[in-house]
Scaffold this active site. Structure first.
Site, PDB file in Angstrom:
ATOM      1  N   GLU A  67     131.702  13.364 -65.038  1.00 33.32           N
ATOM      2  CA  GLU A  67     131.537  11.917 -65.292  1.00 33.32           C
ATOM      3  C   GLU A  67     132.534  11.439 -66.343  1.00 33.32           C
ATOM      4  O   GLU A  67     132.206  10.645 -67.218  1.00 33.32           O
ATOM      5  CB  GLU A  67     130.107  11.620 -65.782  1.00 33.32           C
ATOM      6  CG  GLU A  67     129.023  12.082 -64.843  1.00 33.32           C
ATOM      7  CD  GLU A  67     127.622  11.633 -65.254  1.00 33.32           C
ATOM      8  OE1 GLU A  67     127.470  10.766 -66.141  1.00 33.32           O
ATOM      9  OE2 GLU A  67     126.660  12.170 -64.676  1.00 33.32           O
ATOM     10  N   GLU A  98     120.497  16.273 -67.085  1.00 34.66           N
ATOM     11  CA  GLU A  98     120.146  15.934 -68.482  1.00 34.66           C
ATOM     12  C   GLU A  98     118.777  16.452 -68.924  1.00 34.66           C
ATOM     13  O   GLU A  98     117.971  15.707 -69.480  1.00 34.66           O
ATOM     14  CB  GLU A  98     120.243  14.417 -68.679  1.00 34.66           C
ATOM     15  CG  GLU A  98     121.630  13.889 -68.353  1.00 34.66           C
ATOM     16  CD  GLU A  98     121.763  12.375 -68.468  1.00 34.66           C
ATOM     17  OE1 GLU A  98     120.791  11.706 -68.833  1.00 34.66           O
ATOM     18  OE2 GLU A  98     122.881  11.878 -68.187  1.00 34.66           O
TER      19      GLU A  98
HETATM   20  O1  9MR Z   1     126.759   4.321 -64.386  1.00 38.05           O
HETATM   21  C1  9MR Z   1     125.391   4.359 -64.074  1.00 38.05           C
HETATM   22  C2  9MR Z   1     124.757   2.982 -64.231  1.00 38.05           C
HETATM   23  O2  9MR Z   1     125.349   2.085 -63.299  1.00 38.05           O
HETATM   24  C3  9MR Z   1     123.256   3.074 -64.006  1.00 38.05           C
HETATM   25  O3  9MR Z   1     122.674   1.818 -64.275  1.00 38.05           O
HETATM   26  C4  9MR Z   1     122.642   4.112 -64.920  1.00 38.05           C
HETATM   27  C5  9MR Z   1     121.169   4.320 -64.639  1.00 38.05           C
HETATM   28  O4  9MR Z   1     120.954   4.816 -63.348  1.00 38.05           O
HETATM   29  O5  9MR Z   1     123.306   5.362 -64.756  1.00 38.05           O
HETATM   30  C6  9MR Z   1     124.688   5.328 -65.014  1.00 38.05           C
HETATM   31  O6  9MR Z   1     125.221   6.610 -64.793  1.00 38.05           O
HETATM   32  C7  9MR Z   1     124.761   7.637 -65.674  1.00 38.05           C
HETATM   33  C8  9MR Z   1     124.658   8.902 -64.856  1.00 38.05           C
HETATM   34  O7  9MR Z   1     123.805   8.696 -63.756  1.00 38.05           O
HETATM   35  C9  9MR Z   1     124.142  10.070 -65.703  1.00 38.05           C
HETATM   36  N1  9MR Z   1     124.969  10.223 -66.879  1.00 38.05           N
HETATM   37  C10 9MR Z   1     125.237   9.044 -67.689  1.00 38.05           C
HETATM   38  C11 9MR Z   1     125.785   7.925 -66.796  1.00 38.05           C
HETATM   39  C12 9MR Z   1     126.132   6.696 -67.622  1.00 38.05           C
HETATM   40  O8  9MR Z   1     125.001   6.182 -68.247  1.00 38.05           O
END
Ligand code: 9MR
Length: 393
Positions: free
Chosen positions: A301, A185
């Site tokens: 994802e 990102e």
């Molecule tokens: O699903 C993930 C959530 O459990 C975490 O709290 C969060 C922060 O680390 O990240 C979420 O996953 C994200 C991913 O790492 C990057 N793309 C967006 C995902 C959803 O927010």
């Protein structure tokens, strides 16, 4: 109040009313547009029939594609039915928390000079025990950094910290990782830079070269793994997503020109039907542009956020399944797409529950299995997309 003031007061009051009316007209037309979009998405006659028997990973594998899901240690260690569903359906596992600097119950970096590998190791062992490939997410991200990060890191010590992090983490798992999300990102055109890069802590202390540096360090520590740049908001036909696609292409071109060891683009594909227009030919063109740089593509994802969809589960599941099949049949047509990963497998465990709840508070249904681990139409839709995909060579 004299006559003139009273007139001005009245005029601005009327003006205020006028702009309120305009705002509510815009809101109404946006809602009407969204309703139209949703109705257009629902086709009660659409069937999601599949041949029985094979799991998602088997259907994908028949075409040379990898299917898998993200999951975390909390669910996998406490919920046997979920763990069994992951093993049955997935060829690759993505630790949802455990390879981040800090997230949920996992803190890989408790302090600038310490590492805690207990949760990441647990996930790596789970993958090994069940013969799943392992995908590590993520080495460099602006989010999920410990609170000490911004207090400690500056332009003098940042390169050393990044090097230490990557060498320590990547070498520990080298040879066991299918792909590393090296940088996650990094694009945000709204931040106003010419290069489209997001103004992150990393960018501030290291400048735009932090991305190249991260890839080089990772390649040196794990020469055989696939190295991925991963990002979101690349799926729809909207001006902001068009700007994101353009910025990602420019970033990839810059990296290729510099000889950065990058091998694939990860497209997150958090989809949101009813909000934005899906245009298959635009998406295909973007994928072709990426593939023509010699890069592979992974859908990393995927889920379908259902907060704009009707509450009726039958209608909602049908729309969600249609979104899965339309998106996947579009992207799998491009042979550079080598993997499809959903962000979770069962609605029992989805970040959408917390991050994108429905306003009516009805349980969300973004994933292929329902909360009871039963197949939904979305499961069939994914299966169909694999069944119809061209075989990779
Ligand atoms: O699903 C993930 C959530 O459990 C975490 O709290 C969060 C922060 O680390 O990240 C979420 O996953 C994200 C991913 O790492 C990057 N793309 C967006 C995902 C959803 O927010």
């Amino acid at each position: 109040m004299n006559q003139k003031r009273r007139l001005i007061g009245r005029r601005s009051f009327l003006f205020g009313l006028g702009s309120l009316a305009t705002m509510s007209a815009v809101a109404t037309s946006k809602a009407a547009y969204q309703n139209q979009q949703i109705q257009a998405l629902d086709n009660p006659n659409r069937n999601f029939i599949i041949s029985e028997g094979l799991s998602l990973k088997e259907r994908a594998a028949k075409k040379g594609i990898i299917y898998g899901a993200a999951a975390h240690n909390i669910a996998l260690s406490s919920d046997a039915s979920y763990a069994a569903a992951i093993v049955q359906n997935c060829g690759v596992l993505v630790p949802e928390l455990e390879f981040k600097w800090t997230a949920g119950n996992a803190t890989l970096r408790p302090s600038p000079d310490r590492f805690d590998f207990s949760k990441a190791d647990w996930m790596a062992n789970f993958a090994k025990t069940h013969s799943l490939l392992l995908r590590a997410h993520t080495l460099v991200w602006h989010d999920s950094l410990p609170t000490w990060f911004d207090k400690t890191v500056n332009s003098h010590n940042a390169a050393q910290l990044l090097e230490n992090h990557i060498q320590t983490v990547v070498k520990r798992y080298a040879g066991k990782i299918h792909s590393w999300d090296v940088v996650n990102e990094a694009i945000q055109p709204e931040d106003g830079r010419n290069d489209g890069l997001r103004m992150t802590s990393w960018l501030k202390v290291l400048g735009q070269n932090y991305i190249d540096l991260a890839f080089r360090l990772t390649a040196a520590a794990d020469p055989k793994a696939l190295l991925v740049y991963n990002d979101f908001g690349l799926d729809y036909d909207t001006p902001d997503q068009e700007a994101r696609r353009t910025a990602v292409l420019k970033l990839l071109e810059r990296l290729r020109t510099k000889g950065t060891p990058i091998h694939a683009l990860g497209i997150q594909a958090h989809l949101s039907p009813g909000e934005k227009k899906f245009n298959p030919s635009k998406l295909r063109k973007f994928l072709q542009d990426v593939a023509s740089m010699g890069l592979k593509i992974m859908i990393t994802e995927m889920d379908v956020v259902d907060k704009k969809l009707p509450i009726d589960v039958k209608v909602r599941d049908r729309i969600i399944a249609g979104v899965y099949e339309d998106y996947l049949s579009t992207v799998l047509d491009e042979k550079a797409v080598i993997a499809v990963i959903t962000w979770g497998l069962s609605d029992r465990y989805s970040y959408v529950n917390e991050s994108q709840p429905r306003s009516d508070r009805a349980p969300v249904r973004p994933l292929p299995l329902d909360a009871q681990m039963q197949h939904k139409l979305a499961w069939n839709a994914i299966a169909r997309a694999f069944d119809h995909a061209p075989k990779r060579n």
